[in-house]
Design a protein around this motif. Sequence first.
Motif, mmCIF file in Angstrom:
data_model
loop_
_atom_site.group_PDB
_atom_site.id
_atom_site.type_symbol
_atom_site.label_atom_id
_atom_site.label_comp_id
_atom_site.label_asym_id
_atom_site.label_seq_id
_atom_site.Cartn_x
_atom_site.Cartn_y
_atom_site.Cartn_z
ATOM 1 N N VAL A 99 34.794 6.174 -8.788
ATOM 2 C CA VAL A 99 33.756 6.217 -7.573
ATOM 3 C C VAL A 99 34.333 5.342 -6.477
ATOM 4 O O VAL A 99 34.291 3.913 -6.655
ATOM 5 N N TYR A 100 34.563 5.975 -5.308
ATOM 6 C CA TYR A 100 34.975 5.173 -4.026
ATOM 7 C C TYR A 100 33.801 5.224 -3.236
ATOM 8 O O TYR A 100 33.622 6.193 -2.678
ATOM 9 N N PRO A 101 33.225 3.915 -2.640
ATOM 10 C CA PRO A 101 31.960 3.997 -1.867
ATOM 11 C C PRO A 101 32.016 4.264 -0.492
ATOM 12 O O PRO A 101 30.987 4.035 0.451
ATOM 13 N N VAL A 118 33.130 3.799 -16.053
ATOM 14 C CA VAL A 118 33.028 4.492 -14.989
ATOM 15 C C VAL A 118 33.256 3.406 -13.675
ATOM 16 O O VAL A 118 32.515 2.412 -13.727
ATOM 17 N N TYR A 119 34.405 3.615 -13.010
ATOM 18 C CA TYR A 119 34.822 2.477 -12.227
ATOM 19 C C TYR A 119 34.589 2.707 -10.644
ATOM 20 O O TYR A 119 34.708 3.771 -10.234
ATOM 21 N N MET A 120 34.065 1.479 -9.988
ATOM 22 C CA MET A 120 33.674 1.517 -8.807
ATOM 23 C C MET A 120 34.250 0.233 -8.284
ATOM 24 O O MET A 120 33.634 -0.835 -8.447
ATOM 25 N N PRO A 121 35.416 0.206 -7.235
ATOM 26 C CA PRO A 121 35.842 -0.963 -6.671
ATOM 27 C C PRO A 121 34.789 -1.527 -5.654
ATOM 28 O O PRO A 121 34.277 -0.890 -4.777
ATOM 29 N N ARG A 148 22.636 2.366 -5.000
ATOM 30 C CA ARG A 148 22.555 3.724 -5.196
ATOM 31 C C ARG A 148 23.520 4.334 -6.046
ATOM 32 O O ARG A 148 23.496 5.020 -6.814
ATOM 33 N N LEU A 149 24.898 4.135 -5.706
ATOM 34 C CA LEU A 149 25.985 4.566 -6.305
ATOM 35 C C LEU A 149 25.989 4.142 -7.821
ATOM 36 O O LEU A 149 26.312 5.094 -8.751
ATOM 37 N N ILE A 192 36.787 12.377 -9.345
ATOM 38 C CA ILE A 192 37.063 11.342 -8.541
ATOM 39 C C ILE A 192 36.091 11.444 -7.566
ATOM 40 O O ILE A 192 35.765 12.719 -7.183
ATOM 41 N N VAL A 193 35.152 10.589 -7.253
ATOM 42 C CA VAL A 193 34.016 10.675 -6.302
ATOM 43 C C VAL A 193 34.197 9.811 -5.012
ATOM 44 O O VAL A 193 34.427 8.525 -5.279
ATOM 45 N N TYR A 194 33.903 10.560 -3.838
ATOM 46 C CA TYR A 194 33.886 9.710 -2.606
ATOM 47 C C TYR A 194 32.398 9.678 -2.045
ATOM 48 O O TYR A 194 32.017 10.720 -1.665
ATOM 49 N N ALA A 195 31.683 8.236 -2.375
ATOM 50 C CA ALA A 195 30.520 8.312 -1.926
ATOM 51 C C ALA A 195 29.396 9.287 -2.333
ATOM 52 O O ALA A 195 29.563 9.771 -3.308
ATOM 53 N N ASP A 196 28.867 10.025 -1.332
ATOM 54 C CA ASP A 196 28.010 11.225 -1.493
ATOM 55 C C ASP A 196 28.497 12.326 -0.723
ATOM 56 O O ASP A 196 27.847 13.325 -0.551
ATOM 57 N N LYS A 197 29.841 12.309 -0.447
ATOM 58 C CA LYS A 197 30.603 13.338 0.347
ATOM 59 C C LYS A 197 31.460 14.393 -0.594
ATOM 60 O O LYS A 197 31.644 15.594 0.257
ATOM 61 N N LEU A 198 32.060 13.739 -1.574
ATOM 62 C CA LEU A 198 32.931 14.582 -2.095
ATOM 63 C C LEU A 198 33.153 14.350 -3.724
ATOM 64 O O LEU A 198 33.051 13.162 -3.974
#
Length: 550
Positions: free
Chosen positions: A257-259, A230-233, A269-270, A36-42
Motif C-alpha cells: 500500500v503506497y500512501p 500487508v506492507y505500507m512504507p 485510515r489506510l 498493489i494499492v496507491y492511496a484511494d486512487k488505484l
Amino acid sequence: MVKTKIIFPSPGAYEYPLLIKSLLLSGQRYETEQEIVYADKLRYSYRTLNERIRQLANVLTAAGVKAGDTVAMLDWDSHRYLECFFAVPMIGAVLHTVNIRLSAEQVLYTMNHAQDDLVLAHDDFLPLLEQIHGGLTTVKGYIQLSDETAKATTLPVVGEYEQLLSQSPATYDFPDFDENSVATVFYTTGTTGNPKGVFFSHRQLVLHTLSMVGTFSAYQGLPLLRSDDVYMPITPMFHVHAWGVPYVATLMGVKQVYPGRYEPNTLVRLYRQEKVTFSHCVPTILQMIMGCPEAAGTDFSRWKMLLGGSALALGTASQAAATGMQVFSGYGMSETCPVLCATYLRASELEQSMEEQLPLRIKTGVPAAMVDLKIVDACGKDVLHDGESMGEVVVRAPWLTQGYLHDPEKGAELWDGGWLHTGDIGSINARGVLEIKDRIKDVIKTGGEWISSLELESLISKHPAVMSVAVVGIPDLQWGERPMAMVVCTPSLQINQANLEDYLMQFVDNGSINKWAIPKKFLFVDDIPKTSVGKVDKKLIRKTELAARG
C-alpha cells in the motif's frame, strides 16, 4: 591472499548475475493476483505490475534512455515509484531518487551532480523544476506524473506517464549485464558542505534484499514481514529506497500500500481500510500518527512498526505500546543501504510483559546476517563488548556504498582502515546487542565526561507531560559544554524547568545519570526542527541557540 582451489565452470555454464530483475521475476510466482494499492486512487495486481514495468521500460527507451544514463524521480510514495525502482535499473540505467524536501538550490546541485538525463516528475513538483530548469546542465526532457488531469507546464515534456504507458507494449526483454553496474543514486545531507551522492550496485541491492528477507521473516523474535502481511512504507521512497523494503515486499509477493503524500490521518485510515500490518518510519512520524484525530480509538494491535533514522525514546515507545502497536528498532544509515541491525527478542523475553520488553525493543538491535560490526576507539583499536565500554561503530557488509559519487576524498574518509565509519558512538553487550549512545558530533562533552544526548532524551520523554524532546550540547565557560533540552509538551499538561529538574533527580539518585547531566536550560517550544527526512535537526538547534546567545 590465501591460495584456494578453483574449479573452472563447464563450457556453456550460465554465470547467474545478481540483478534487480531477478527480484521482480521471483515475486510474481507466489501471488500473481496480490494487490498493489496507491492511496484511494488505484489498485492492481502483481501481474499488472510486471506488465507496467515492461511498458515503462519501452517508454524510457523510446525517450532515449540508454544503459548508463541517469533517470531522476520526483514523486510522492506511489505505484509509479515502485515501477521505477525496477524498470530504470533493469534497462541498465541509474535511478536518481531526488530528495524533494531539499531546497531548490540543493535539488539543482544534486541533479547536476548526478548528471540526470531524463526527469519523471509529479505535477506538485513542476513549479520547483520550472524554477531551476535553466540551471540544469544535462537534463534532456521530462515525463509528467499526474494523479488527475495533467497540469500545464513550460517544461519540455515528453508526455504524461499513464498515456505513454498505455501506448507502449507490455513486453520487454531485459538484458543481462555486469551485476556491479550502478543501479541507484541518492544524496545524503551532512553537517557541512553540499549533499553527498551515495550509490549502490545491482549486486548490493540484491544481497541487501535477500538478507532482509531472512532478517524480517525467518525469526520468531523479529516477525516483521511474512507472506500474509500487508506492507505500507512511511519512510519516503527517495530515502534509501524506503529502507529497501519495497524490494523485499515485491520479492515476497505481499500486498503493498503506497500512501502518496504523508498525512497522519490518511495514514491511519489506510491502515484500517487496507488492513496494514507492517510499516517503518522515524520516531517523529510515529508521534504525528499517534497524535492525529483519526488515531483516537483506533486499535493498532496488528500494526508492527520498525523505527529507525534516530533513537526511539522510551516514552515514545511506551505511548505506542499503549495503543497496542508493536514497536521494533532498526539501525543503519544512507551509506549502508541501510539495514544493519534490528531488535531481536529471545523466546524468554517474548514471554515477559510489554513493560519489561520495551527497554529491549528500543535498543539498536542485533546485526543482520553477513554484517560484521564492531566498536573502536579513537586510535582504531577494538573496544570490549561488555555493554559498558563505548566506541565508534564501524562495519563491513556486502551492500555498503563503496564511496561517494565524484568525491574520492570523502569516500576514503568513510572507509578509513578498511571499515565503513558510521560516526555513531555505541556499546555492544555480551549477547552482541548494539546500543547506540549518540552521534559523535552530538555527544555532550562536559568537564571531561561524555553525556549521551539520546539517553537524556529517553529519560525526559518518560515524563507524562512531554510529547517530544531533543537534547544538544551548548557552550559553557566552566565545563566546556552543558546539555540543553528542547521540549514539546502535551496539550493537556504543562510543566516548567523546575518540574523537569526535580523529575530528573530520581535518575541521579538511582545512579542512571550524574547530576551534571541535568540540562542547564530547558526550552519549551511548539515544534522541534526536523531535517528533510524527518529526523531531529540538532545542527539547526545548536545554531539557533548560539545565534540567540549572540
